[in-house]
Design a protein around this motif. Structure first.
Motif, PDB file in Angstrom:
ATOM      1  N   LEU A   4      18.613  37.601  49.948  1.00 45.38           N
ATOM      2  CA  LEU A   4      19.937  36.982  49.876  1.00 45.38           C
ATOM      3  C   LEU A   4      21.005  38.041  50.072  1.00 45.38           C
ATOM      4  O   LEU A   4      20.948  39.106  49.437  1.00 45.38           O
ATOM      5  N   VAL A   5      21.986  37.737  50.920  1.00 43.37           N
ATOM      6  CA  VAL A   5      23.079  38.672  51.184  1.00 43.37           C
ATOM      7  C   VAL A   5      24.399  37.918  51.075  1.00 43.37           C
ATOM      8  O   VAL A   5      24.666  37.009  51.872  1.00 43.37           O
ATOM      9  N   GLU A   6      25.214  38.326  50.094  1.00 42.88           N
ATOM     10  CA  GLU A   6      26.519  37.699  49.903  1.00 42.88           C
ATOM     11  C   GLU A   6      27.584  38.403  50.732  1.00 42.88           C
ATOM     12  O   GLU A   6      27.472  39.588  51.031  1.00 42.88           O
ATOM     13  N   SER A   7      28.628  37.657  51.058  1.00 37.53           N
ATOM     14  CA  SER A   7      29.787  38.222  51.744  1.00 37.53           C
ATOM     15  C   SER A   7      30.991  37.349  51.432  1.00 37.53           C
ATOM     16  O   SER A   7      30.864  36.249  50.890  1.00 37.53           O
ATOM     17  N   GLY A   8      32.173  37.867  51.782  1.00 37.87           N
ATOM     18  CA  GLY A   8      33.388  37.082  51.633  1.00 37.87           C
ATOM     19  C   GLY A   8      34.261  37.441  50.456  1.00 37.87           C
ATOM     20  O   GLY A   8      35.341  36.877  50.289  1.00 37.87           O
ATOM     21  N   GLY A   9      33.799  38.364  49.628  1.00 35.95           N
ATOM     22  CA  GLY A   9      34.620  38.774  48.502  1.00 35.95           C
ATOM     23  C   GLY A   9      35.832  39.572  48.959  1.00 35.95           C
ATOM     24  O   GLY A   9      35.960  39.949  50.124  1.00 35.95           O
ATOM     25  N   GLY A  10      36.745  39.811  48.019  1.00 29.06           N
ATOM     26  CA  GLY A  10      37.931  40.585  48.339  1.00 29.06           C
ATOM     27  C   GLY A  10      38.985  40.452  47.268  1.00 29.06           C
ATOM     28  O   GLY A  10      38.708  39.984  46.150  1.00 29.06           O
ATOM     29  N   LEU A  11      40.191  40.859  47.628  1.00 31.10           N
ATOM     30  CA  LEU A  11      41.346  40.833  46.737  1.00 31.10           C
ATOM     31  C   LEU A  11      42.254  39.682  47.148  1.00 31.10           C
ATOM     32  O   LEU A  11      42.602  39.556  48.328  1.00 31.10           O
ATOM     33  N   VAL A  12      42.630  38.864  46.172  1.00 31.13           N
ATOM     34  CA  VAL A  12      43.498  37.718  46.452  1.00 31.13           C
ATOM     35  C   VAL A  12      44.457  37.544  45.288  1.00 31.13           C
ATOM     36  O   VAL A  12      44.142  37.910  44.150  1.00 31.13           O
ATOM     37  N   GLN A  13      45.613  36.994  45.565  1.00 29.57           N
ATOM     38  CA  GLN A  13      46.587  36.729  44.510  1.00 29.57           C
ATOM     39  C   GLN A  13      46.219  35.449  43.759  1.00 29.57           C
ATOM     40  O   GLN A  13      45.558  34.556  44.294  1.00 29.57           O
ATOM     41  N   ALA A  14      46.649  35.386  42.535  1.00 27.74           N
ATOM     42  CA  ALA A  14      46.429  34.185  41.740  1.00 27.74           C
ATOM     43  C   ALA A  14      46.983  32.967  42.474  1.00 27.74           C
ATOM     44  O   ALA A  14      48.062  33.025  43.067  1.00 27.74           O
ATOM     45  N   GLY A  15      46.210  31.890  42.434  1.00 31.77           N
ATOM     46  CA  GLY A  15      46.580  30.684  43.158  1.00 31.77           C
ATOM     47  C   GLY A  15      46.005  30.609  44.559  1.00 31.77           C
ATOM     48  O   GLY A  15      46.058  29.543  45.200  1.00 31.77           O
ATOM     49  N   GLY A  16      45.463  31.720  45.031  1.00 33.11           N
ATOM     50  CA  GLY A  16      44.908  31.761  46.379  1.00 33.11           C
ATOM     51  C   GLY A  16      43.475  31.264  46.444  1.00 33.11           C
ATOM     52  O   GLY A  16      42.923  30.758  45.455  1.00 33.11           O
ATOM     53  N   SER A  17      42.895  31.415  47.625  1.00 30.90           N
ATOM     54  CA  SER A  17      41.542  30.903  47.879  1.00 30.90           C
ATOM     55  C   SER A  17      40.684  31.959  48.554  1.00 30.90           C
ATOM     56  O   SER A  17      41.192  32.834  49.262  1.00 30.90           O
ATOM     57  N   LEU A  18      39.387  31.847  48.330  1.00 34.41           N
ATOM     58  CA  LEU A  18      38.385  32.641  49.028  1.00 34.41           C
ATOM     59  C   LEU A  18      37.167  31.769  49.249  1.00 34.41           C
ATOM     60  O   LEU A  18      36.897  30.862  48.456  1.00 34.41           O
ATOM     61  N   ARG A  19      36.421  32.083  50.293  1.00 33.75           N
ATOM     62  CA  ARG A  19      35.129  31.430  50.498  1.00 33.75           C
ATOM     63  C   ARG A  19      34.037  32.483  50.567  1.00 33.75           C
ATOM     64  O   ARG A  19      34.066  33.361  51.436  1.00 33.75           O
ATOM     65  N   LEU A  20      33.107  32.383  49.655  1.00 40.95           N
ATOM     66  CA  LEU A  20      31.948  33.273  49.649  1.00 40.95           C
ATOM     67  C   LEU A  20      30.815  32.632  50.442  1.00 40.95           C
ATOM     68  O   LEU A  20      30.656  31.410  50.438  1.00 40.95           O
ATOM     69  N   SER A  21      30.041  33.485  51.081  1.00 42.56           N
ATOM     70  CA  SER A  21      28.846  33.038  51.807  1.00 42.56           C
ATOM     71  C   SER A  21      27.640  33.797  51.289  1.00 42.56           C
ATOM     72  O   SER A  21      27.749  34.943  50.856  1.00 42.56           O
TER      73      SER A  21
END
Length: 122
Positions: A4-21
């Protein structure tokens, strides 16, 4: 064995969105229940969400219900975690996990990814 290999993390401001894979390889992906967990610094790892092999059943922790969505694409051997309305308390390393044929509510996961960092700034 399942890798299993995760990706998509990062830095985001509160209220924002991210999608992890989470990309899986090694065995028949659609035989496995998939889960997402997270571990904040100094805290124990906690369950976030799970999805059945078909995608027909999902299960969420109370802390993310209504904000996060787990989904899978068996043709791409990938599971996703869409994270909306992010809060600083969502900051953690997020891990993908897999277990053969398990219930979404009681799976004991044997296979884990290496994790991806999500940081939510206030």
């Amino acid at each position: 064995q399942v890798q299993l290999v995760e990706s998509g993390g990062g830095l985001v401001q509160a209220g924002g969105s991210l999608r992890l894979s989470c990309a899986a390889s090694g065995r028949t992906f659609n035989d496995y229940t998939m889960g997402w967990f997270r571990q904040a610094s100094g805290k124990e790892r906690e369950f976030v969400a799970a999805i059945s092999w078909s995608g027909g059943s999902t299960y969420y922790s109370d802390s993310v219900k209504g904000r996060f969505t787990i989904a899978r694409d068996n043709a791409k051997n990938t599971v996703y975690l869409q994270m909306n309305s992010l809060k600083p308390e969502d900051t953690a390393v997020y891990y993908c996990a897999a277990e053969f044929g398990a219930s979404v509510t009681s799976a004991k996961y044997r296979y884990w990814g290496q994790g991806t960092q999500v940081t939510v700034s206030s």
